[in-house]
Design a protein around this motif. Structure first.
Motif, PDB file in Angstrom:
ATOM      1  N   HIS A 237      15.775 -16.312  26.861  1.00  0.00           N
ATOM      2  CA  HIS A 237      16.696 -16.545  25.637  1.00  0.00           C
ATOM      3  C   HIS A 237      16.293 -15.786  24.337  1.00  0.00           C
ATOM      4  CE1 HIS A 237      20.120 -18.626  27.392  1.00  0.00           C
ATOM      5  NE2 HIS A 237      19.486 -18.869  28.383  1.00  0.00           N
ATOM      6  N   GLY A 238      14.782 -15.781  24.109  1.00  0.00           N
ATOM      7  CA  GLY A 238      14.601 -15.122  23.130  1.00  0.00           C
ATOM      8  C   GLY A 238      14.372 -15.894  21.905  1.00  0.00           C
ATOM      9  N   VAL A 239      14.234 -17.246  21.985  1.00  0.00           N
ATOM     10  CA  VAL A 239      14.407 -18.318  20.915  1.00  0.00           C
ATOM     11  C   VAL A 239      12.917 -18.392  20.692  1.00  0.00           C
ATOM     12  CG1 VAL A 239      16.831 -18.854  21.204  1.00  0.00           C
ATOM     13  CG2 VAL A 239      14.710 -19.926  22.699  1.00  0.00           C
ATOM     14  N   ASP A 240      12.896 -18.966  19.342  1.00  0.00           N
ATOM     15  CA  ASP A 240      11.445 -19.387  18.824  1.00  0.00           C
ATOM     16  C   ASP A 240      11.305 -21.106  19.026  1.00  0.00           C
ATOM     17  OD1 ASP A 240       8.940 -19.329  17.534  1.00  0.00           O
ATOM     18  OD2 ASP A 240       9.746 -19.411  15.814  1.00  0.00           O
ATOM     19  N   ALA A 241      11.049 -21.396  20.061  1.00  0.00           N
ATOM     20  CA  ALA A 241      10.881 -22.789  20.540  1.00  0.00           C
ATOM     21  C   ALA A 241       9.472 -23.237  20.614  1.00  0.00           C
ATOM     22  CB  ALA A 241      11.610 -23.265  21.581  1.00  0.00           C
ATOM     23  N   GLU A 242       9.400 -24.430  20.131  1.00  0.00           N
ATOM     24  CA  GLU A 242       7.961 -25.007  20.332  1.00  0.00           C
ATOM     25  C   GLU A 242       8.163 -25.892  21.790  1.00  0.00           C
ATOM     26  OE1 GLU A 242       5.155 -25.464  17.331  1.00  0.00           O
ATOM     27  OE2 GLU A 242       5.275 -27.762  17.584  1.00  0.00           O
ATOM     28  N   ILE A 243       7.055 -25.571  22.679  1.00  0.00           N
ATOM     29  CA  ILE A 243       7.066 -26.288  23.743  1.00  0.00           C
ATOM     30  C   ILE A 243       5.770 -27.275  23.934  1.00  0.00           C
ATOM     31  CG2 ILE A 243       7.056 -26.076  26.282  1.00  0.00           C
ATOM     32  CD1 ILE A 243       8.341 -23.446  26.146  1.00  0.00           C
ATOM     33  N   GLY A 320      17.520 -26.106  35.379  1.00  0.00           N
ATOM     34  CA  GLY A 320      17.222 -24.671  35.564  1.00  0.00           C
ATOM     35  C   GLY A 320      17.663 -23.808  34.031  1.00  0.00           C
ATOM     36  N   PRO A 321      17.853 -22.377  34.730  1.00  0.00           N
ATOM     37  CA  PRO A 321      18.458 -21.501  33.321  1.00  0.00           C
ATOM     38  C   PRO A 321      19.731 -21.856  32.831  1.00  0.00           C
ATOM     39  CG  PRO A 321      18.114 -20.482  35.302  1.00  0.00           C
ATOM     40  CD  PRO A 321      17.464 -21.832  35.821  1.00  0.00           C
ATOM     41  N   ILE A 322      20.657 -22.366  33.785  1.00  0.00           N
ATOM     42  CA  ILE A 322      21.857 -22.213  33.171  1.00  0.00           C
ATOM     43  C   ILE A 322      22.184 -23.512  32.494  1.00  0.00           C
ATOM     44  CG2 ILE A 322      24.372 -22.749  34.108  1.00  0.00           C
ATOM     45  CD1 ILE A 322      23.762 -21.080  36.525  1.00  0.00           C
ATOM     46  N   ARG A 323      21.628 -24.785  32.998  1.00  0.00           N
ATOM     47  CA  ARG A 323      21.739 -25.973  32.224  1.00  0.00           C
ATOM     48  C   ARG A 323      20.952 -26.189  30.986  1.00  0.00           C
ATOM     49  NH1 ARG A 323      21.104 -30.868  34.840  1.00  0.00           N
ATOM     50  NH2 ARG A 323      19.980 -30.124  36.555  1.00  0.00           N
TER      51      ARG A 323
END
Length: 334
Positions: A237-243, A320-323
């Protein structure tokens, strides 16, 4: 190393370093375990150090409690996490309480290894994720690695710990990480940076989370297989998330979680177990209590469904990717 080899290496090292370490479980000796995690260890260390047990989870764990009180350091394997329930009374009523009820005269330094979670089409009796049951029990520690490097270091630390540890191994990523987009590993561990595992002794202290990916948009809390799934979806999704990979659920590194959520202002929790009373509920409560005035959106959870584990539809059951994608859109819409 892949995760199986890393676990085998940790067990081999601890058998060599500590004569009190004992491995026991169904088919772990001559056969080397159903997933081959103990392959070759009986031949190398002998049948009194690595031995097969009857099909009796209550007996396996009960015997391990007694061994620990006697001075040994047992590492029982429960062949699948789904099989642990017959031994749960021994874990809760005996292992978890022994130090307290004996005023520290006795301890229970046992590490219960068990493959958990789905990914092999094992159905309802080979695919469950019961981690939240054990995080509810005072006196137990719960550890879930997501990479071969972490698996070895965390397992060594667990075996050296003087309290009982539940060490759940996500069997879906034994041989390579999944990304949630396909029902096959995206690559073998040999092509992943966290597969570079030292052959010698090292440990990773329990209670220390790992920041897998730094970011500013929101914080993702995950463990086990879901670390890889969340990372793949975030990058797609190209988002700047911290995991954050929790690594140990108890003791929990709440400081790292709090620092991250206060920085990002948003939180997404992902785990494979059912939603109701899953560990994500505890995480959500802790984040709400500690970070309320920093939150810019409601906390999102993406989990397994509150249904019996589906055999043929397990890939739809996983987050998964959808949810996860829908949760990301909800988090960022305001």
């Amino acid at each position: 190393m892949n995760m199986i080899e890393a676990i085998n290496s940790a067990l081999d090292i601890m058998l060599e370093r500590d004569p009190n370490v004992i491995l026991m479980g169904e088919d772990i000796g001559y056969f080397g375990g159903v997933f081959r995690c103990t392959a070759g260890l009986q031949e190398k260390h002998g049948k009194t150090r690595v031995f097969d047990t009857p099909i009796s989870e209550c007996g396996i764990i009960g015997a391990a409690v007694g061994m620990g009180a006697y001075g040994l350091r047992p590492v029982p394997e429960i062949q699948f996490a789904d099989y642990i329930y017959p031994g749960i009374d021994q874990l809760i009523s005996e292992a978890a309480r022994l130090r307290y009820r004996s005023a520290a005269e006795f301890i229970s330094p046992m590490t219960v290894r068990s493959p958990f979670g789905g990914g092999i089409f094992g159905g309802q009796t080979h695919s469950q994720s019961p981690e939240s049951l054990f995080t509810h029990v005072a006196g137990l520690k719960t550890v879930i690695p997501s990479t071969p490097y972490d698996a070895k270091g965390l397992l060594i630390a667990s075996i050296e710990d003087n309290d009982p540890v539940i060490f759940f191994e996500p069997k879906r990523i034994y041989n390579g990480p999944f990304d949630g987009f396909y029902d096959q590993p995206v690559q073998p561990w040999s092509k992943h940076p966290d597969s570079v595992v030292p052959e010698d002794y090292y440990r990773i202290d329990l209670g220390k989370a790992k920041i897998v990916r730094e970011g500013e948009a929101f914080t993702v809390l995950a463990y086990g297989t879901m670390v890889h799934v969340a990372k793949a979806v975030v990058e797609h999704h190209g988002v700047d998330a911290e995991i954050i990979d929790l690594r140990t659920l108890l003791p929990l590194d709440i400081e790292t979680i709090e620092e991250s959520v206060k920085k990002t202002g948003r939180c997404l929790i992902v785990h494979e177990a059912t939603r109701t009373s899953g560990f994500g509920a505890e995480l959500s409560a802790l984040v709400q209590e500690r970070c309320f005035y920093h939150l810019e959106a409601p906390i999102e959870r993406v989990t397994g469904f509150d249904t019996p584990y589906p055999h043929s539809l397990e890939w739809a059951y996983f987050p998964g990717p959808i949810r996860i994608g829908e949760a990301i859109e909800t988090l960022l819409k305001d």
